[in-house]
Motif scaffolding. Structure first.
Motif, short mmCIF file in Angstrom:
data_model
loop_
_atom_site.label_atom_id
_atom_site.label_comp_id
_atom_site.label_asym_id
_atom_site.label_seq_id
_atom_site.Cartn_x
_atom_site.Cartn_y
_atom_site.Cartn_z
N LEU A 195 67.53 -63.76 11.69
CA LEU A 195 66.56 -62.68 11.53
C LEU A 195 66.15 -62.11 12.89
N ASP A 196 66.01 -62.98 13.87
CA ASP A 196 65.68 -62.52 15.21
C ASP A 196 66.80 -61.65 15.78
N HIS A 197 68.05 -62.03 15.50
CA HIS A 197 69.19 -61.23 15.96
C HIS A 197 69.17 -59.84 15.31
N CYS A 198 68.84 -59.79 14.01
CA CYS A 198 68.82 -58.51 13.27
C CYS A 198 67.64 -57.63 13.66
N TRP A 199 66.44 -58.21 13.74
CA TRP A 199 65.23 -57.42 13.87
C TRP A 199 64.38 -57.76 15.08
N GLY A 200 64.83 -58.65 15.92
CA GLY A 200 64.02 -59.16 17.04
C GLY A 200 63.41 -58.10 17.93
N ASN A 201 64.05 -56.96 18.06
CA ASN A 201 63.52 -55.89 18.92
C ASN A 201 62.64 -54.90 18.18
N ASP A 202 62.53 -55.07 16.87
CA ASP A 202 61.74 -54.13 16.06
C ASP A 202 60.24 -54.41 16.22
#
Length: 188
Positions: free
Chosen positions: A49-56
């Motif tokens: 999940l961090d890889h997918c959305w970590g910068n959001d």
């Protein structure tokens, strides 16, 4: 029957009490893993999940919602929330992988794949009877979704169902719906 989740190490009630397995709970399946609340979510899942959305900016909210939707699905309480989970975004952003992870949480006989543009069909909604998880790997870009049928199914409204060549029966869908799409769904 009592609302809960039948884990390998016991039956988890809605108030998060783990009880010994007992037929009185009416559980017709058992998840093949143990309930271990002290371990929390698997690090590999949280890493994904961090890889997918970590910068959001809304990363924490997204993770919270996914976890809540999974819990509602496992407890068979999807319609109570009148929501679907729609992973929307460009290709190769983890949408299908996330749906595969969620699908892997439940036994094969508790899931189905009935896309919302087929919910107006005479036979297809019957596939949702008694299921916890309904998925659509890619929403149709061209086919319209029947808005009233969509609302009724998502909210768990009583409806008639029929498998080809069999009698009509009444049921309330209890599954949680997970969709992935590269474009927004279409409805009137």
């Amino acid at each position: 029957s009592t609302v809960g989740i039948n884990f390998a190490n016991g039956f988890l009630t809605m108030d998060l009490q783990l009880r010994d397995h007992d037929p009185k709970y009416g559980a017709t399946y058992c998840l093949p893993y143990r309930y271990l609340p002290e371990e929390g979510a698997p690090l590999r899942f949280l890493s994904f999940l961090d890889h997918c959305w970590g910068n959001d900016e809304d990363y924490t909210d997204k993770v919270k919602v996914v976890r809540q939707m999974i819990a509602a699905m496992l407890f068979g309480q999807g319609p109570k929330y009148s929501r679907v989970m729609c992973f929307f975004g460009p290709p190769h952003t983890g949408k299908t992988t996330l749906m595969d992870i969620v699908m892997g949480l439940v036994p094969t006989d508790t899931r189905c794949a009935v896309p919302p543009h087929e919910w107006g069909d005479r036979f297809m909604p019957a596939q949702m009877a008694g299921k916890l998880f309904n998925q659509c790997g890619e929403l149709s870009e061209t086919q319209m979704i029947d808005g009233s049928k969509f609302k009724s199914i998502v909210e768990g409204g009583e409806m008639s169902g029929q498998h080809k060549g069999q009698n009509i029966f009444m049921f309330r869908p209890k599954c949680m719906h997970f969709f992935a799409t590269n474009h927004l769904p279409r409805t009137r």
